[in-house]
Scaffold this active site. Structure first.
Site, PDB file in Angstrom:
ATOM      1  N   GLY A  37       0.782  -1.236   0.000  1.00  0.00           N
ATOM      2  CA  GLY A  37       0.000   0.000   0.000  1.00  0.00           C
ATOM      3  C   GLY A  37       0.811   1.282   0.000  1.00  0.00           C
ATOM      4  N   ASN A  66       1.795   3.015  -2.588  1.00  0.00           N
ATOM      5  CA  ASN A  66       1.202   3.966  -3.546  1.00  0.00           C
ATOM      6  C   ASN A  66      -0.066   4.577  -2.977  1.00  0.00           C
ATOM      7  OD1 ASN A  66       2.596   4.320  -6.258  1.00  0.00           O
ATOM      8  ND2 ASN A  66       2.761   2.103  -5.934  1.00  0.00           N
ATOM      9  N   ARG A 102      -4.862  -8.158  -9.465  1.00  0.00           N
ATOM     10  CA  ARG A 102      -5.908  -8.917 -10.149  1.00  0.00           C
ATOM     11  C   ARG A 102      -6.241  -8.220 -11.464  1.00  0.00           C
ATOM     12  NH1 ARG A 102      -9.170 -12.489  -7.717  1.00  0.00           N
ATOM     13  NH2 ARG A 102     -10.823 -11.954  -9.149  1.00  0.00           N
ATOM     14  N   HIS A 108       2.013   0.875 -12.995  1.00  0.00           N
ATOM     15  CA  HIS A 108       2.770  -0.337 -13.308  1.00  0.00           C
ATOM     16  C   HIS A 108       4.268  -0.013 -13.283  1.00  0.00           C
ATOM     17  CE1 HIS A 108       3.414  -4.335 -14.922  1.00  0.00           C
ATOM     18  NE2 HIS A 108       4.334  -3.788 -15.714  1.00  0.00           N
ATOM     19  N   ASP A 141      -2.482  -4.324 -18.622  1.00  0.00           N
ATOM     20  CA  ASP A 141      -1.441  -3.287 -18.647  1.00  0.00           C
ATOM     21  C   ASP A 141      -1.324  -2.587 -20.001  1.00  0.00           C
ATOM     22  OD1 ASP A 141      -0.825  -3.860 -15.988  1.00  0.00           O
ATOM     23  OD2 ASP A 141       0.679  -5.347 -16.538  1.00  0.00           O
TER      24      ASP A 141
HETATM   25  C1  GAR Z   1       4.102  -1.268  -7.110  1.00  0.00           C
HETATM   26  O1  GAR Z   1       5.435  -1.322  -7.535  1.00  0.00           O
HETATM   27  C2  GAR Z   1       3.171  -1.302  -8.299  1.00  0.00           C
HETATM   28  O2  GAR Z   1       3.653  -0.591  -9.405  1.00  0.00           O
HETATM   29  C3  GAR Z   1       3.129  -2.784  -8.579  1.00  0.00           C
HETATM   30  O3  GAR Z   1       3.055  -3.387  -7.310  1.00  0.00           O
HETATM   31  C4  GAR Z   1       3.700  -2.554  -6.374  1.00  0.00           C
HETATM   32  C5  GAR Z   1       2.727  -2.268  -5.250  1.00  0.00           C
HETATM   33  O4  GAR Z   1       3.349  -1.584  -4.217  1.00  0.00           O
HETATM   34  N1  GAR Z   1       2.005  -3.111  -9.402  1.00  0.00           N
HETATM   35  C6  GAR Z   1       2.021  -4.056 -10.328  1.00  0.00           C
HETATM   36  O5  GAR Z   1       3.002  -4.747 -10.551  1.00  0.00           O
HETATM   37  C7  GAR Z   1       0.725  -4.211 -11.089  1.00  0.00           C
HETATM   38  N2  GAR Z   1       0.908  -5.073 -12.207  1.00  0.00           N
HETATM   39  P1  GAR Z   1       2.493  -0.842  -3.119  1.00  0.00           P
HETATM   40  O6  GAR Z   1       1.493  -1.883  -2.579  1.00  0.00           O
HETATM   41  O7  GAR Z   1       3.498  -0.455  -2.073  1.00  0.00           O
HETATM   42  O8  GAR Z   1       1.826   0.338  -3.763  1.00  0.00           O
END
Ligand code: GAR
Length: 199
Positions: A7, A9, A86, A104, A140
């Site tokens: 979490g 982001n 998902r 992404h 994506d």
């Molecule tokens: C982030 O690096 C995001 O870009 C990636 O998962 C991580 C989540 O981090 N998302 C993907 O790979 C989606 N395909 P967070 O939970 O700390 O935000």
């Protein structure tokens, strides 16, 4: 906001909202498909409603109908996916078309899917980065709102590269969310063109 894990982001967006960097915005609901996602606690400690809707064992659209129902109760202007691991069903996308953003950790269309930072290292690219894009039915692959470039260092591991990319994710996700909420863009084909006012 939809998330599945750490979490960070979500926290970056929440801090931007709290600091007035995304004016007139409010995060109304956080939904996680995983019960133990640390992002849930991080939402609750900020006083933001956080719900678990477990996805285990459910077929994709049946699950998405439950999430859409939860979102419809709060009627968000924007649905932000933040580490939500998902794929959305066509049903979900249709309910919020043009109102779903994802972040992404690569310069799409390079390295979609899982472990994008590892894919980038293994491919040997010299630059990677991150992408905020609209979500459509394809993985994506929706129209790109914003990207940031991160140089790859010879000594990088997937973890060290991911950490530097993450700093840029936190920065551009807030900027992109602001642009979209303020309607400062128009779409031409696949291109998102930034404009100065509401389209
Ligand atoms: C982030 O690096 C995001 O870009 C990636 O998962 C991580 C989540 O981090 N998302 C993907 O790979 C989606 N395909 P967070 O939970 O700390 O935000």
């Amino acid at each position: 906001m939809l998330l599945s894990g750490r979490g960070s982001n979500f926290v970056a967006l929440a801090e931007s909202v709290a600091a007035g960097r995304i004016p007139n915005a409010e995060i109304v609901l956080v939904v996680s498909n995983r019960e133990n996602a640390p992002g849930l606690e991080r939402a609750r400690e900020r006083g933001i409603a956080a719900r678990v809707i477990p996805s285990k064992g459910l077929e994709r659209e049946a699950y998405d109908r439950m999430v859409v129902a939860a979102l419809e109760e709060v009627k968000p202007e924007l649905v932000c996916l933040a580490g939500y691991m998902r794929l959305l069903s066509p049903y979900f996308v249709e309910q919020f078309r043009g109102k779903i953003l994802n972040i992404h950790p690569s310069l799409l269309p390079a390295f979609p899917g899982l472990e994008a930072q590892r894919q980038a290292l293994e491919h040997g690219v010299k630059f990677s980065g991150c992408t905020v894009h609209f979500v459509d039915e394809t993985l994506d692959a929706g129209a790109i709102v914003m990207q940031a470039v991160v140089p790859v260092r010879d000594a990088d591991t997937p973890e060290s590269l991911a950490e530097r990319i993450l700093d840029e994710e936190h920065r551009i996700y807030s900027e992109a969310a602001r642009i979209v909420l303020e309607g400062r863009y128009r779409i031409e084909g696949r291109r998102v063109i930034l404009t100065s006012g509401k389209a």
